[in-house]
Design a protein around this motif. Structure first.
Motif, mmCIF file in Angstrom:
data_model
loop_
_atom_site.group_PDB
_atom_site.id
_atom_site.type_symbol
_atom_site.label_atom_id
_atom_site.label_comp_id
_atom_site.label_asym_id
_atom_site.label_seq_id
_atom_site.Cartn_x
_atom_site.Cartn_y
_atom_site.Cartn_z
ATOM 1 N N ASP A 390 -19.596 26.064 111.032
ATOM 2 C CA ASP A 390 -20.905 26.235 110.414
ATOM 3 C C ASP A 390 -21.935 26.145 111.534
ATOM 4 O OD1 ASP A 390 -23.317 26.044 109.109
ATOM 5 O OD2 ASP A 390 -22.886 24.148 108.104
ATOM 6 N N PHE A 391 -22.723 27.192 111.710
ATOM 7 C CA PHE A 391 -23.664 27.238 112.828
ATOM 8 C C PHE A 391 -24.886 26.332 112.604
ATOM 9 C CE2 PHE A 391 -21.077 30.807 113.757
ATOM 10 C CZ PHE A 391 -21.201 31.058 115.110
ATOM 11 N N GLY A 392 -25.055 25.789 111.408
ATOM 12 C CA GLY A 392 -26.217 24.960 111.125
ATOM 13 C C GLY A 392 -25.997 23.507 111.474
ATOM 14 N N GLN A 393 -27.033 22.720 111.274
ATOM 15 C CA GLN A 393 -26.960 21.294 111.554
ATOM 16 C C GLN A 393 -26.103 20.603 110.508
ATOM 17 O OE1 GLN A 393 -30.758 19.393 111.876
ATOM 18 N NE2 GLN A 393 -29.926 17.420 112.491
ATOM 19 N N ARG A 394 -25.281 19.660 110.929
ATOM 20 C CA ARG A 394 -24.397 18.948 110.021
ATOM 21 C C ARG A 394 -25.196 17.995 109.139
ATOM 22 N NH1 ARG A 394 -21.246 14.078 109.976
ATOM 23 N NH2 ARG A 394 -19.160 14.379 109.098
ATOM 24 N N ALA A 395 -24.967 18.079 107.836
ATOM 25 C CA ALA A 395 -25.580 17.164 106.873
ATOM 26 C C ALA A 395 -24.659 17.115 105.667
ATOM 27 C CB ALA A 395 -26.975 17.628 106.474
ATOM 28 N N VAL A 396 -23.766 16.153 105.658
ATOM 29 C CA VAL A 396 -22.720 16.099 104.639
ATOM 30 C C VAL A 396 -23.311 15.993 103.243
ATOM 31 C CG1 VAL A 396 -20.794 14.729 103.762
ATOM 32 C CG2 VAL A 396 -21.004 15.159 106.220
ATOM 33 N N GLY A 397 -24.344 15.190 103.074
ATOM 34 C CA GLY A 397 -24.933 15.016 101.753
ATOM 35 C C GLY A 397 -25.678 16.236 101.229
ATOM 36 N N GLN A 398 -25.963 17.190 102.120
ATOM 37 C CA GLN A 398 -26.734 18.371 101.716
ATOM 38 C C GLN A 398 -25.892 19.642 101.628
ATOM 39 O OE1 GLN A 398 -30.326 18.744 104.144
ATOM 40 N NE2 GLN A 398 -30.263 16.527 104.527
ATOM 41 N N GLY A 399 -24.655 19.582 102.119
ATOM 42 C CA GLY A 399 -23.832 20.774 101.990
ATOM 43 C C GLY A 399 -22.776 20.982 103.053
ATOM 44 N N SER A 400 -22.644 20.067 104.018
ATOM 45 C CA SER A 400 -21.638 20.240 105.076
ATOM 46 C C SER A 400 -20.257 19.841 104.572
ATOM 47 C CB SER A 400 -21.995 19.400 106.307
ATOM 48 O OG SER A 400 -23.096 19.922 106.990
ATOM 49 N N ARG A 457 -8.372 30.237 97.331
ATOM 50 C CA ARG A 457 -9.747 30.477 97.764
ATOM 51 C C ARG A 457 -10.211 29.352 98.683
ATOM 52 N NH1 ARG A 457 -14.570 30.131 93.275
ATOM 53 N NH2 ARG A 457 -16.102 29.095 94.616
ATOM 54 N N LEU A 458 -11.061 29.699 99.634
ATOM 55 C CA LEU A 458 -11.660 28.734 100.556
ATOM 56 C C LEU A 458 -13.162 28.939 100.571
ATOM 57 C CD1 LEU A 458 -11.426 26.615 102.872
ATOM 58 C CD2 LEU A 458 -11.130 28.535 104.452
ATOM 59 N N ASP A 459 -13.917 27.848 100.387
ATOM 60 C CA ASP A 459 -15.383 27.869 100.492
ATOM 61 C C ASP A 459 -15.788 27.102 101.744
ATOM 62 O OD1 ASP A 459 -15.193 29.069 98.054
ATOM 63 O OD2 ASP A 459 -16.509 27.678 96.992
ATOM 64 N N PRO A 460 -16.602 27.690 102.623
ATOM 65 C CA PRO A 460 -16.881 27.047 103.920
ATOM 66 C C PRO A 460 -17.951 25.967 103.887
ATOM 67 C CG PRO A 460 -17.919 29.196 103.838
ATOM 68 C CD PRO A 460 -17.133 29.068 102.572
ATOM 69 N N HIS A 461 -18.932 26.058 102.975
ATOM 70 C CA HIS A 461 -19.947 25.013 102.848
ATOM 71 C C HIS A 461 -20.729 25.239 101.578
ATOM 72 C CE1 HIS A 461 -23.332 27.597 103.916
ATOM 73 N NE2 HIS A 461 -22.798 27.898 105.097
ATOM 74 N N GLU A 462 -21.725 24.360 101.310
ATOM 75 C CA GLU A 462 -22.475 24.446 100.055
ATOM 76 C C GLU A 462 -23.985 24.379 100.279
ATOM 77 O OE1 GLU A 462 -20.893 21.418 97.523
ATOM 78 O OE2 GLU A 462 -18.942 22.425 97.309
ATOM 79 N N PHE A 463 -24.460 24.860 101.407
ATOM 80 C CA PHE A 463 -25.890 24.852 101.685
ATOM 81 C C PHE A 463 -26.591 25.978 100.921
ATOM 82 C CE2 PHE A 463 -24.489 22.581 105.492
ATOM 83 C CZ PHE A 463 -25.433 21.563 105.551
ATOM 84 N N PRO A 464 -27.688 25.685 100.237
ATOM 85 C CA PRO A 464 -28.495 26.771 99.665
ATOM 86 C C PRO A 464 -29.237 27.511 100.773
ATOM 87 C CG PRO A 464 -29.596 24.671 99.336
ATOM 88 C CD PRO A 464 -28.248 24.349 99.935
ATOM 89 N N VAL A 465 -29.693 28.692 100.471
ATOM 90 C CA VAL A 465 -30.486 29.448 101.448
ATOM 91 C C VAL A 465 -31.839 28.766 101.596
ATOM 92 C CG1 VAL A 465 -31.541 31.654 102.004
ATOM 93 C CG2 VAL A 465 -29.300 31.579 100.894
ATOM 94 N N SER A 466 -32.176 28.404 102.804
ATOM 95 C CA SER A 466 -33.403 27.640 103.058
ATOM 96 C C SER A 466 -34.587 28.555 103.318
ATOM 97 C CB SER A 466 -33.209 26.723 104.263
ATOM 98 O OG SER A 466 -33.035 27.488 105.436
ATOM 99 N N LYS A 473 -34.437 33.499 110.113
ATOM 100 C CA LYS A 473 -33.142 34.185 110.058
ATOM 101 C C LYS A 473 -32.255 33.886 111.264
ATOM 102 C CE LYS A 473 -34.916 38.006 107.256
ATOM 103 N NZ LYS A 473 -34.456 37.366 106.020
ATOM 104 N N THR A 474 -32.352 32.657 111.791
ATOM 105 C CA THR A 474 -31.462 32.275 112.886
ATOM 106 C C THR A 474 -30.117 31.839 112.304
ATOM 107 O OG1 THR A 474 -32.099 29.940 112.884
ATOM 108 C CG2 THR A 474 -33.446 31.467 114.210
ATOM 109 N N PRO A 475 -29.025 31.929 113.070
ATOM 110 C CA PRO A 475 -27.717 31.466 112.578
ATOM 111 C C PRO A 475 -27.726 30.007 112.138
ATOM 112 C CG PRO A 475 -27.430 32.812 114.533
ATOM 113 C CD PRO A 475 -28.913 32.601 114.384
ATOM 114 N N ALA A 476 -28.469 29.164 112.866
ATOM 115 C CA ALA A 476 -28.505 27.746 112.504
ATOM 116 C C ALA A 476 -29.244 27.528 111.189
ATOM 117 C CB ALA A 476 -29.154 26.939 113.620
ATOM 118 N N ASP A 477 -30.415 28.152 111.032
ATOM 119 C CA ASP A 477 -31.195 27.965 109.803
ATOM 120 C C ASP A 477 -30.468 28.543 108.596
ATOM 121 O OD1 ASP A 477 -33.263 26.634 111.043
ATOM 122 O OD2 ASP A 477 -34.409 28.462 111.459
ATOM 123 N N CYS A 478 -29.702 29.599 108.793
ATOM 124 C CA CYS A 478 -29.025 30.265 107.681
ATOM 125 C C CYS A 478 -27.618 29.738 107.453
ATOM 126 C CB CYS A 478 -28.972 31.766 107.923
ATOM 127 S SG CYS A 478 -30.604 32.550 107.942
#
Length: 594
Positions: A390-400, A457-466, A473-478
């Motif tokens: 996941d190219f974004g910042q790790r935040a387990v409680g928010q979707g990592s 099936r495999l789901d990679p994360h659960e982050f909503p679109v911010s 539209k950077t890889p980290a933000d998305c």
């Protein structure tokens, strides 16, 4: 007369000189002698993790879970950081215990601390406070069942900007309060939270700290002690015994004072493998002291079983052997449904080559893996590994968190695994030795991992679109995602033979290696079957076992013992081994023939 007086004066002067020499050189440390090797003590991280907390690698501290600690760095065997909150709560994790309601693969969950065996937490560190405040250190511990039950130690004062070695006795130094009311021996411990620099004057927050090493040891037996011996003349008082480090940032630790006689049994089990000297000093009278030659505390073997392990036998993985197309390196044919037509805003297979790279368009990105026209025989395919980033910042409680699912095409119902907390950076590999044993969030009509399954099936994360993603539209933000592989494999099997492999690091030229098959994970309880023992070089190795008619069919755990003549370390493999033909009777590996 004058001649006699001159001879007398010379004799008196010689006697005085000899007396001076005797007073300064009469004290001599005779043991431990130069070059002596002392066995290391029974230490949790070495014995249970096969990875001492020597701060030589990033696994020695869990840098992803700190509280109010920033600028974490590993460099030249030192872990450093800065506190960022005033008054406390600046915590690091030598041992992380995982998350509630997750597939817990943390070290603390898989290797809980036996609190009946280990009790002394010793650390070498320094805290560089920028003011005249008094810095304090303390320690929290949590139960291995992730229930939140906890206890804590009393506070330990730290000298300013000075390397120091100190010990928490987790039994006698308990500082029980209403929030953490438990004692050390109340339960096996799965998490250790070390507060390295609590600022006693709340207004100031930032304190820099360095940690050289940590050890968690037990009570030394008399046989574990190191004999310190010395000789002395012309003195009848008591002595002090001090241990001296000889490496970088050396610290001396007073082991004992008021010692009578000319010998002392020193407990060195709390100290790590390194070169040392011991100084013996007179407590009274002249300030005479003597220091031993350099001796070494042994580096206990670091050993692990490389095969079998949690990966399972990936050469026989489902996609490659049944579907005819391995799920990795990833290409478009690895998915049953084209990701660009589901919950992905964009997708390609060229970044890097052999990987899927995509941008989710909601908080439910997913991949249905291509099973072809086949079903997964869950009694055979039990070990799962996938590699993603996941190219974004790790935040387990928010979707990592990732999840995996299984079910039937006929009804579309899917059983959902519990969360898989994601690591920062990557791509990182996530492995589960037995899918049938992982906790699930909900069980659908598909049921547990049994029978045959026609959807995976495999789901990679659960982050909503911010909002940031929509703007920059950077890889980290998305929270863009990269998937390298998905591998579903059978357990390793011996039919009839097997090649056992191990990884071994030790200071000695040769180490005695012993391999065992075990019905459980408790060594030396009578369920073991020895299969190999030999003196081997201190490097990675293997043993080709031809099998044995004396071993009943069934599922076994494998453990290895490495003994270098000073210390013996036991480690279990991270995955099982099936002994016997993998057929309709023994395929699941749990039936046995006596």
């Amino acid at each position: 007369m004058n001649g006699i007086n001159m001879r007398l004066l010379r004799k008196i002067a010689a006697m005085a000189l000899c007396g001076f020499c005797a007073s300064t050189s009469a004290l001599t440390v005779t043991q431990p002698g130069s070059g002596t090797v002392v066995p290391a003590g029974d230490e949790y991280a070495t014995e249970q993790l096969s990875d001492p907390w020597d701060m030589n690698d990033a696994a020695d501290m869990d840098t992803e879970e700190p509280s109010a600690v920033i600028n974490q760095v590993f460099s030249n065997g030192i872990f450093s950081g800065d506190t960022s909150a005033a008054g406390g709560g600046n915590r690091t994790f030598p041992l992380f215990g995982g998350y509630i309601s997750s597939i817990n693969s943390s070290r603390g969950f898989n290797h809980p601390v036996d609190t009946q065996r280990y009790r002394y937490f010793t650390v070498k560190m320094r805290a560089t406070r920028p003011t005249s405040n008094v810095e304090l250190a303390n320690l929290y511990f949590y139960s291995a069942d992730v229930s939140g039950a906890c206890g804590l130690t009393s506070f330990h004062p730290l000298p300013a900007s000075t390397w120091t070695i100190f010990t928490f006795d987790m039994v006698t130094d308990a500082g029980v309060n209403s929030d953490c009311p438990h004692h050390w021996t109340d339960f096996p411990v799965g998490a250790l939270l070390f507060d390295p620099a609590l600022d006693s004057n709340v207004p100031f927050a930032s304190v820099h700290f360095d940690i050289d090493w940590i050890r968690l040891t037990g009570t030394a037996l008399p046989s574990d002690d190191t004999s310190v011996q010395w000789s002395d003349t012309g003195y009848s008082g008591t002595y002090s015994v001090t241990l001296n480090e000889t490496g970088s940032n050396p610290v001396s630790v007073l082991l004992a004072s008021g010692v009578s006689g000319t010998s002392y049994l020193a407990d060195l089990t709390r100290f790590p493998a390194a070169q040392y000297t011991i100084t013996v000093s007179r407590d009274t009278g002249t300030a005479t002291s003597a220091t031993s030659g350099n001796f070494r505390i042994n580096l206990a073997p670091m050993v692990s079983v490389a095969a079998p392990d949690k990966h399972g036998d990936q050469a026989k993985n489902f996609a490659a052997t049944v579907v005819g197309n391995a799920w990795g390196p990833i290409n478009a044919t690895d998915f049953a449904i084209n990701p660009t037509g589901t919950n992905w805003a964009s997708a390609n297979y060229n970044m890097p080559t052999g990987s899927f790279y995509g941008r989710p368009k909601n908080n439910d990105p997913e991949w249905y893996m291509n099973l072809g026209s086949h079903a997964i025989d869950t009694s055979l395919y039990r070990s799962l590994c996938f590699t993603l980033k996941d190219f974004g910042q790790r935040a387990v409680g928010q979707g990592s968190v990732a999840r995996f699912f299984w079910g039937q095409k006929t009804n579309g119902q899917l059983t959902v695994s519990q969360d898989v907390p994601l690591d920062a950076g990557g791509p990182n590999e996530y492995c589960f030795a037995d899918v049938a044993a992982v906790p699930v969030e909900s069980v659908s009509l598909a049921g547990p991992w049994t029978g045959t399954q026609t959807l995976f099936r495999l789901d990679p994360h659960e982050f909503p679109v911010s909002t940031a993603c929509m703007n920059t539209k950077t890889p980290a933000d998305c929270h863009d995602v990269q998937l390298d592989s998905v591998v579903l494999s059978p357990f390793y099997d011996a039919d009839p033979g097997f090649t056992f492999k191990w990884n071994l690091v030790d200071d000695d030229a040769d180490v005695e290696i012993s391999l065992y098959l075990d019905r459980d994970t408790t060594p030396d309880n009578g369920n073991e079957f020895p299969i190999y023992s030999a003196s081997v070089p201190s490097s990675n190795g293997q043993f080709v076992w031809q099998g044995s008619a004396d071993v009943s069919y069934g599922t076994y755990q494998v453990y290895i013992v490495a003994d270098d003549g000073k210390n013996s370390v036991t480690q279990y493999a991270t995955g099982p081994l099936i002994v016997g033909a993998r057929d309709g009777i023994f395929r699941n590996g749990f039936q046995t023939v006596q």
